[in-house]
Scaffold this motif. Structure first.
Motif, PDB file in Angstrom:
ATOM      1  N   PRO A 134       0.837  -1.209   0.000  1.00  0.00           N
ATOM      2  CA  PRO A 134       0.000   0.000   0.000  1.00  0.00           C
ATOM      3  C   PRO A 134       0.870   1.257   0.000  1.00  0.00           C
ATOM      4  O   PRO A 134       1.952   1.287   0.603  1.00  0.00           O
ATOM      5  N   LYS A 154      -6.421   6.150   4.152  1.00  0.00           N
ATOM      6  CA  LYS A 154      -5.590   5.006   4.533  1.00  0.00           C
ATOM      7  C   LYS A 154      -4.717   4.600   3.352  1.00  0.00           C
ATOM      8  O   LYS A 154      -5.061   4.871   2.189  1.00  0.00           O
ATOM      9  N   LEU A 156      -3.356   2.815   0.285  1.00  0.00           N
ATOM     10  CA  LEU A 156      -4.050   1.993  -0.702  1.00  0.00           C
ATOM     11  C   LEU A 156      -3.055   1.456  -1.728  1.00  0.00           C
ATOM     12  O   LEU A 156      -1.986   2.037  -1.946  1.00  0.00           O
ATOM     13  N   LYS A 157      -3.436   0.377  -2.365  1.00  0.00           N
ATOM     14  CA  LYS A 157      -2.659  -0.230  -3.436  1.00  0.00           C
ATOM     15  C   LYS A 157      -3.567  -0.343  -4.652  1.00  0.00           C
ATOM     16  O   LYS A 157      -4.759  -0.614  -4.516  1.00  0.00           O
ATOM     17  N   SER A 158      -3.022  -0.117  -5.831  1.00  0.00           N
ATOM     18  CA  SER A 158      -3.832  -0.162  -7.044  1.00  0.00           C
ATOM     19  C   SER A 158      -4.656  -1.437  -7.100  1.00  0.00           C
ATOM     20  O   SER A 158      -4.133  -2.554  -6.960  1.00  0.00           O
ATOM     21  N   SER A 159      -5.956  -1.279  -7.327  1.00  0.00           N
ATOM     22  CA  SER A 159      -6.828  -2.448  -7.443  1.00  0.00           C
ATOM     23  C   SER A 159      -6.647  -3.148  -8.787  1.00  0.00           C
ATOM     24  O   SER A 159      -7.029  -4.306  -8.946  1.00  0.00           O
TER      25      SER A 159
END
Length: 342
Positions: A134, A154, A156-159
């Motif tokens: 993330p 928060k 996040l990491k690429s979906s």
């Protein structure tokens, strides 16, 4: 060895040409290496590339360049990654700091410290593309997640799974410190107004950046956008280049803060650049263009009959340049291809 040659369309002025799709297909069919687009404060850089991706299948698709102040680094990374997926891995992400007139006047983003801003921006883009954890970044220009605000942000990491985590990133640069930065942190440098006579100057700048990164990476590429006009009459060909040189030398930026103007000053044309700028800023654009001698046009462009173009091209082939991009959409596209792609 012959240099690969692409086409740098630039950006659209009044609108998209009516035969744009056919032209894009023709560029690929003729065997050009890459198709590059730019942006200033009109058409954007990614939409034409997406359109081009839909009507081509092989040609490289590059931004030359996407403006750093125009988008957050995460937006740029995900846009480039999405386009890379759609095109089957053909995207080259060129980035540039733009200038204070556009950055502050069009995007409302403060311009000071462009090198530091670029360094941090590229770092965030690479983190998004890597997708190994993330995103949690605290920098001078970007805080991700934002510290403050609602407090609900928060990491996040690429979906979307990234097709190429090592998607190539190039920097558009003209000054020696920017060129060195490209060598230090990027996968390539996109040059414009490159004069083969100053190859040593640019080699030194690149070497300084490579030294800071521990050596030149094998994949590093130097692309040069190069004005080209095929015409039996050299002066008539040069006349088609002069207005663009006058625009960049005299009108692309404020007096004292025009990085294109500075390129020509460093080349030893300081007096001429100042005269062209004076004329241009007074609204005397035709006179500004007429003041540019053919010898200067030939320093940074290929003009004249096809045979002369091929002979002059050898000067670029003996430099740091790895590939070329013909500037604009030449009306004589087939003639340019015959002259440069043989």
């Amino acid at each position: 060895m012959a240099l690969p040659v692409g086409v740098n369309v630039g950006h659209f002025f009044r609108g998209v040409p009516a035969d744009f799709a056919d032209t894009v297909r023709r560029i690929e069919d003729l065997g050009f290496d890459g198709l590059w687009f730019a942006e200033a404060y009109g058409s954007d850089v990614f939409t034409p590339l997406a359109y081009a991706a839909a009507v081509t299948s092989r040609i490289r698709l590059g931004t030359a360049v996407a403006q750093i102040p125009a988008r957050t680094p995460t937006a740029t990374a995900t846009t480039a990654a999405t386009l890379d997926q759609l095109s089957g891995g053909r995207v080259v992400l060129g980035l540039g700091a733009s200038g204070p007139q556009v950055s502050e006047g069009w995007h409302g983003v403060a311009y000071p410290r462009p090198l530091a801003r670029t360094r941090e921006y590229v770092d965030v883009v690479r983190q998004v593309l890597a997708r190994d954890k993330p995103l949690d970044h605290v920098g001078e220009f970007h805080q991700l997640p934002l510290r403050g605000g609602t407090g609900l942000g928060k990491p996040l990491k690429s979906s979307m799974h990234i097709l190429r985590p090592d998607l190539p990133i190039q920097l558009g640069a003209e000054g020696p410190r920017n060129v060195a930065l490209a060598a230090e942190i990027a996968d390539g440098w996109h040059a414009m107004f490159f004069s083969p006579a100053f190859d040593g100057f640019y080699r030194e700048a690149l070497d300084a950046g490579f030294a800071r990164r521990g050596g030149r990476p094998q994949h590093f590429e130097v692309v040069c956008t190069l004005p080209v006009v095929v015409d039996e009459d050299v002066e008539r060909a040069a006349d088609r280049i002069r207005p663009d040189l006058a625009l960049y030398m005299g009108g692309m930026g404020a007096r004292g803060t025009n990085f294109h103007h500075d390129v020509f000053a460093r080349m030893g044309h300081g007096e001429l650049a100042a005269r062209v700028q004076d004329l241009y800023l007074r609204g005397e654009k035709a006179a500004a263009a007429a003041a540019i001698p053919t010898s200067l046009v030939e320093e940074v462009a290929l003009v004249g009959p096809a045979g002369k173009l091929r002979e002059d091209l050898a000067r670029w082939e003996d430099t740091v340049i790895d590939s070329l991009a013909v500037q604009g959409l030449p009306a004589d596209l087939d003639a340019v291809a015959r002259a440069l792609l043989a």
